[in-house]
Design an enzyme around this catalytic site. Structure first.
Site, short mmCIF file in Angstrom:
data_model
loop_
_atom_site.label_atom_id
_atom_site.label_comp_id
_atom_site.label_asym_id
_atom_site.label_seq_id
_atom_site.Cartn_x
_atom_site.Cartn_y
_atom_site.Cartn_z
N ASP A 189 0.84 -1.20 0.00
CA ASP A 189 0.00 0.00 0.00
C ASP A 189 0.88 1.26 0.00
O ASP A 189 1.85 1.34 0.76
CB ASP A 189 -0.87 -0.03 1.27
CG ASP A 189 -1.95 1.03 1.26
OD1 ASP A 189 -2.81 0.99 0.38
OD2 ASP A 189 -1.92 1.91 2.16
N GLU A 248 1.46 -0.63 -5.09
CA GLU A 248 0.43 0.37 -5.37
C GLU A 248 1.19 1.69 -5.33
O GLU A 248 1.45 2.24 -4.27
CB GLU A 248 -0.67 0.36 -4.31
CG GLU A 248 -1.79 1.31 -4.72
CD GLU A 248 -2.22 2.28 -3.64
OE1 GLU A 248 -3.24 2.94 -3.83
OE2 GLU A 248 -1.54 2.42 -2.61
C1 BGC Z 1 -5.69 1.99 -0.43
C2 BGC Z 1 -6.83 2.81 0.03
C3 BGC Z 1 -6.43 3.44 1.35
C4 BGC Z 1 -5.12 4.22 1.23
C5 BGC Z 1 -4.54 4.56 2.55
C6 BGC Z 1 -4.69 3.11 -0.68
O1 BGC Z 1 -3.99 3.22 -1.68
O2 BGC Z 1 -5.94 1.25 -1.58
O3 BGC Z 1 -8.00 2.05 0.14
O4 BGC Z 1 -7.44 4.33 1.72
O5 BGC Z 1 -4.16 3.48 0.55
O6 BGC Z 1 -3.99 3.43 3.15
#
Ligand code: BGC
Length: 486
Positions: A189, A248
């Protein structure tokens, strides 16, 4: 998993399970790990190679689990560590790999470090700068003694200080904890976020969130973040069975994004460029070419993704189920790995009319239209929807979109995905574009040809071959199909 691992991830189809909304095993209206385990046969017959589970760790749920209070346990709402282990074992027994989410940019404000006042593990300052939270408002909150702490997301998600070796050490141990339990990888993340410049420079203007993904912002995509990914890669590689990391990451350009998937860093990065391409032949072709070129430049496979738990479902983004089905047939024909988001195989649209009082996503603070509740509505399993008091209401007309209603119906989106996932295994080789009329896409991969008609008119692609799959009558407006040719 078996010993015959051959870079399984390079062309894997990975299904995102948003645990809270997937399947409810204990009848409390919230999805859980037992629910996921019960539905593994469904995922097996769909034909996915792996699942990615969104965070199920103990959390006050200020951001639905992306605010982690304990990185080594399961929230009672979702089950127990024993349930997790049983899920991994069953998944592996069926040949499905399991990827878990790891949230290293921030913890919950209920995490013991924050509770115990270990300020050197977070980013505290006497004065805030002008950075804005991704969820809206200032990225700083003042504590009782007057100091401010940084939170790029909700105030309940304080950003960690990755310059502190204790933070690095802790996360390496967390990775090992889950790897020892048998997970096949991590979805990282905010993989672009951990390292901030020491002087925390002002940006100088508001509305900064619009810059993310296309322009440089000082709080994201700093070079030193790659050292963390390199150290994680060494840990992943020290385990057998090709455990992977998927980033991500929001980088200002495809070239910057490719840095996350260099051979000694993470294995994959989500391709948001493709996700956000409009339903337009030239734009999609550009996104496809650019993605293949940039990931190819570092020797990594491309990923393709149309929906996830943070964006409007693509049926709604593209404006019709016909386009969404065609997009799926296109996506699954592309070389590389594909990520599916639960419910897209049923053709679920975004729920746009949730009553304001049930919406809970903190991102709605930014503006109500950016709320993510509408893509997180629980999955309809049966004609009577299959949930008792679901945490978000399921539209009653989803009865016809339920797994029960669609199973075995050759015209259903579920059967389209099932056919595509199985037939996809035959697709080999690089993508080669072929000439085709304006507003259409035509390419071959080995002995297969894929044609997509994005125009509002029928097109005769004149392909001499055996039809493998079609989202509609081949050549119809907003349709896609594959053929096997001689
Ligand atoms: C997740 C989100 C989250 C954020 C903060 C993101 O990229 O996919 O759902 O709110 O990270 O952790």
């Amino acid at each position: 998993m078996g010993a015959d691992v051959t870079a399984w991830w390079r062309d894997a189809v990975i299904y995102e399970v948003y645990v809270r909304s997937f399947a409810d095993g204990d009848g409390d209206g919230v999805g859980d790990l037992i629910g996921v385990r019960d539905r593994l046969p469904y995922l097996k017959s769909l034909g996915v190679d792996a699942i990615w589970l969104t965070p199920f760790y103990p959390s006050p749920m200020a951001d639905f689990g992306y605010d982690v209070a304990d990185y080594r346990d399961v929230d009672p709402l979702f089950g127990t560590l024993g349930d997790f282990k049983a899920l991994v074992d069953d998944a592996h027994g069926l040949g499905i790999r399991v990827i878990v989410d790891i949230v290293p940019n921030h913890t919950s404000d209920r995490h013991p470090w924050f509770q115990e006042g270990l300020r050197d593990r977070y980013i505290f300052r006497d004065e805030p700068n002008d950075w804005e939270s991704i969820f809206g408002g200032s990225a700083w909150t003042q504590t009782e003694d007057g100091q401010w702490y940084l939170h790029l997301f909700a105030p309940e998600q304080p950003d960690l200080n990755w310059d502190n070796p204790a933070v690095r050490e802790e996360f390496e141990q967390i990775l090992r904890f889950w790897l020892d339990l048998g997970v096949d990888g991590f979805r990282v993340d905010v993989a672009h976020g951990m390292v901030k410049p020491a002087d925390l420079p002002d940006i100088g203007h508001p509305d900064q969130v619009r810059m993310v993904g296309s322009q440089k912002v000082p709080y994201f995509d700093n070079d030193a973040v790659h050292d963390i990914h390199r150290s994680w890669r060494r840990i992943l590689d020290s385990y057998p069975g090709e455990r992977i990391g998927v980033a991500e990451a929001w980088a200002p350009s495809p070239e910057r994004l490719a840095l996350y998937i260099r051979p000694d860093e993470l294995h994959q990065a989500f391709n948001f460029h493709y996700l956000f391409a409009p339903w337009d032949a030239a734009e999609l072709r550009r996104a496809i070419d650019e993605s293949l070129a940039t990931s190819g430049s570092v020797g990594a496979p491309t990923t393709w993704v149309l929906s996830n738990h943070d964006v409007k479902r693509h049926v709604t983004r593209y404006g019709s189920l016909a386009r969404a089905r065609a997009a799926a047939v296109l996506t699954l024909a592309l070389p590389g790995s594909a990520y599916l988001y639960q419910g897209e195989e049923l053709g679920l649209p975004e729920v746009l009319d949730l009553p304001a009082e049930v919406c809970q996503d903190p991102q709605r603070l930014r503006d109500p239209d950016s709320g993510r509740d509408g893509c997180r509505v629980p999955l309809p399993w049966t004609r009577d929807l299959g949930w008792r008091n679901p945490w978000l209401p399921i539209p009653s007309d989803w009865s016809d979109l339920s797994v029960e209603a669609e199973t075995g119906d050759p015209a259903s989106t579920l059967e389209l995905y099932r056919t595509a996932l199985h037939a996809r295994r035959e697709l080999q080789g690089d993508l080669v574009w072929r000439e085709s009329p304006a507003g259409t896409l035509l390419f071959s991969r080995g002995d297969h040809v894929c044609a997509v008609n994005l125009t509002g008119e029928p097109v005769d692609f004149a392909i001499d071959g055996e039809l493998v799959i079609a989202s509609d009558t081949p050549g119809a407006p907003d349709s896609a199909a594959w053929w096997k040719v001689k």
